[in-house]
Write an enzyme that holds these catalytic residues in place. Structure first.
Site, mmCIF file in Angstrom:
data_model
loop_
_atom_site.group_PDB
_atom_site.id
_atom_site.type_symbol
_atom_site.label_atom_id
_atom_site.label_comp_id
_atom_site.label_asym_id
_atom_site.label_seq_id
_atom_site.Cartn_x
_atom_site.Cartn_y
_atom_site.Cartn_z
ATOM 1 N N TYR A 146 0.816 -1.206 0.000
ATOM 2 C CA TYR A 146 0.000 0.000 0.000
ATOM 3 C C TYR A 146 0.857 1.265 0.000
ATOM 4 C CZ TYR A 146 -4.030 -2.995 1.088
ATOM 5 O OH TYR A 146 -5.014 -3.966 1.047
ATOM 6 N N LYS A 196 3.181 -15.595 4.350
ATOM 7 C CA LYS A 196 3.059 -16.368 3.100
ATOM 8 C C LYS A 196 4.483 -16.666 2.632
ATOM 9 C CE LYS A 196 0.760 -18.015 -0.477
ATOM 10 N NZ LYS A 196 -0.120 -19.191 -0.404
ATOM 11 N N ASP A 228 -3.479 -17.837 3.658
ATOM 12 C CA ASP A 228 -4.650 -18.446 3.017
ATOM 13 C C ASP A 228 -5.302 -19.473 3.953
ATOM 14 O OD1 ASP A 228 -2.323 -19.919 2.672
ATOM 15 O OD2 ASP A 228 -2.688 -20.445 0.579
ATOM 16 N N ASP A 252 -5.560 -6.049 6.043
ATOM 17 C CA ASP A 252 -6.728 -5.392 5.449
ATOM 18 C C ASP A 252 -7.783 -6.448 5.123
ATOM 19 O OD1 ASP A 252 -8.344 -3.456 4.337
ATOM 20 O OD2 ASP A 252 -7.317 -3.449 2.396
ATOM 21 N N ASP A 256 -11.383 -7.614 7.442
ATOM 22 C CA ASP A 256 -12.747 -7.574 6.897
ATOM 23 C C ASP A 256 -13.427 -8.936 7.071
ATOM 24 O OD1 ASP A 256 -12.378 -4.930 6.030
ATOM 25 O OD2 ASP A 256 -13.569 -5.289 4.230
HETATM 26 C C1 IPM Z 1 -9.159 -0.108 5.880
HETATM 27 C C2 IPM Z 1 -9.595 0.423 4.551
HETATM 28 C C3 IPM Z 1 -8.444 1.172 3.920
HETATM 29 C C4 IPM Z 1 -7.280 0.210 3.753
HETATM 30 C C5 IPM Z 1 -8.792 1.853 2.593
HETATM 31 C C6 IPM Z 1 -9.992 2.737 2.717
HETATM 32 C C7 IPM Z 1 -7.605 2.595 2.032
HETATM 33 O O1 IPM Z 1 -10.053 -0.599 3.737
HETATM 34 O O2 IPM Z 1 -8.818 0.699 6.767
HETATM 35 O O3 IPM Z 1 -9.126 -1.329 6.055
HETATM 36 O O4 IPM Z 1 -7.228 -0.502 2.766
HETATM 37 O O5 IPM Z 1 -6.448 0.178 4.624
HETATM 38 MN MN MN Z 2 -10.055 -2.521 4.659
#
Ligand code: IPM
Ligand code: MN
Length: 372
Positions: A146, A196, A228, A252, A256
């Site tokens: 990133y 990984k 994974d 990230d 989620d």
């Molecule tokens: C998060 C978000 C961010 C990331 C985006 C909005 C840049 O998805 O904080 O997880 O990828 O870190």
């Molecule tokens: Mn995110």
């Protein structure tokens, strides 16, 4: 009397409505403790771009520089609406990553927490949830893909190409490892190292440094997991995990998924800590589809306030009280429409009503004079 300056970046979409509820909670904390908060609102995200031509304008930078801590709402537009902003000025690239870079907030803590009593929020079966899910994802936040250099263009074969680099140095890995091991010491003394290394050289270095740091924490049991395989394990057996540490992109994605096993990203607050500055934000996006409807649950935003009190202001007891108040509102059978389907047996309340009920519960909790 302690006095703290808090930059409040309400953000886009549902940001302003859930931020309002978080502010209500901060006001109650002021009433209950020898502490005052100076709230400094500032524009950040797509809203700031449309007002100032910059998603992280100088006026907001100045406010954040002065702040003792930053409370940030979700940012971003729908995929379609994003096209109205040049790619490099879009809120993710133009505001959020620069915020992380400016304050070097390398340690991101994302709790994935669901007590047994709230198991009905989760898509997982009761026998998988067992006594409840309680793990912490520790995500490295300012390195890796990133933040690596990027280029794109036309290659020698005349094809469009893109190149993005994944870079870590040992110092970046060591400092996040220390954070993860320290947290593991405070919890179950169990650390899952996610990597990984069967493919990525970056993971080979990551693991090498992890093993060096592990020597300083002999009481912590380390379990290595390929990323994974960890994704599968998070669904099949989430209660085996306590603290999980990983690089930026893995964190990230898996965080989620953490929201997924809870039933909603709306249950995911987070803390982003640097050595000199910290900011606090929900892990989710701005949910433009439900913005302005007064149905978004403010849990992630109020939870971010709890994490701020604990990590920036040393108010651990009040942080715990906030968590308990929120859990209590759910346990009383209330929820918001974003989290629960009609007919699920819960009483549906609005964003504001959820905030009011949290405040009501908080006010009844034993008073703690933290700074006396
Ligand atoms: C998060 C978000 C961010 C990331 C985006 C909005 C840049 O998805 O904080 O997880 O990828 O870190
Ligand atoms: Mn995110």
């Amino acid at each position: 009397m302690k006095h703290y300056k808090i930059a409040v970046l309400a953000g886009d979409g549902i940001g302003p409505e859930i931020t309002q509820e978080a502010i209500k909670v901060l006001k109650v904390i002021e009433e209950r403790n020898a502490v005052t908060f100076e709230l400094m609102p500032a524009a950040f995200g797509a809203c700031a771009y449309f007002e100032f031509g910059d998603a992280f304008p100088q006026s907001t930078i100045d406010i954040c520089d002065k702040a003792d801590a930053i409370l940030k709402g979700p940012i971003g537009l729908s995929h379609e609406a994003s096209k109205n902003i040049p790619i490099d000025k879009q809120p993710e690239r133009g505001a959020l990553l620069p915020l992380r870079r400016r304050y070097n907030t390398y340690a991101n803590f994302r709790p994935v927490f669901l007590p047994k009593a709230l198991g009905h929020f989760s898509p997982l079966k009761a026998e998988i949830i067992g006594e409840g899910i309680d793990l912490m994802i520790v995500r490295e936040l300012v390195g890796g893909l990133y933040f690596g250099s990027k280029e794109s263009g036309i290659n020698e074969q005349g094809l469009r190409y893109v190149k993005e680099t994944l870079e870590y140095d040992e110092l970046q890995i060591r400092r996040i490892m220390h954070q993860a091991f320290k947290l593991a010491m405070k919890r179950r003394k169990l650390l899952h190292n996610i990597h990984k290394s069967n493919v990525l050289k970056s993971s080979v270095l990551w693991n090498e440094v992890m093993e060096e740091v592990a020597k300083e924490y002999p009481g912590v049991k380390v379990v290595n997991y390929l990323v994974d395989a960890a994704a599968t394990a998070l669904c099949l057996n989430p209660t085996q995990f306590d603290v999980m540490v990983m690089e930026n992109m893995f964190g990230d994605i898996l965080s989620d998924q953490g929201g997924g096993i809870l039933g909603s990203l709306g249950l995911m607050p987070s803390a982003c800590l640097g050595d000199d500055k910290a900011y606090y934000e929900p892990s989710h996006g701005s949910a433009p589809d439900i913005a302005g409807k007064n149905i978004a649950n403010p849990y992630s935003m109020i939870g971010s306030v709890a994490m701020m009190l604990e990590n920036s202001f040393g108010m651990d007891r009040e942080a715990k009280n906030i968590w308990a108040a929120m859990q209590g509102v759910f346990a009383d059978g209330y929820s918001t429409a974003d989290l629960s389907k009609p007919g699920s047996g819960v009483t549906m309340i609005s964003t504001q009503e959820f905030g009011d009920k949290v405040v009501e519960k908080l006010k009844k909790m034993p008073k703690v004079d933290l700074h006396d």
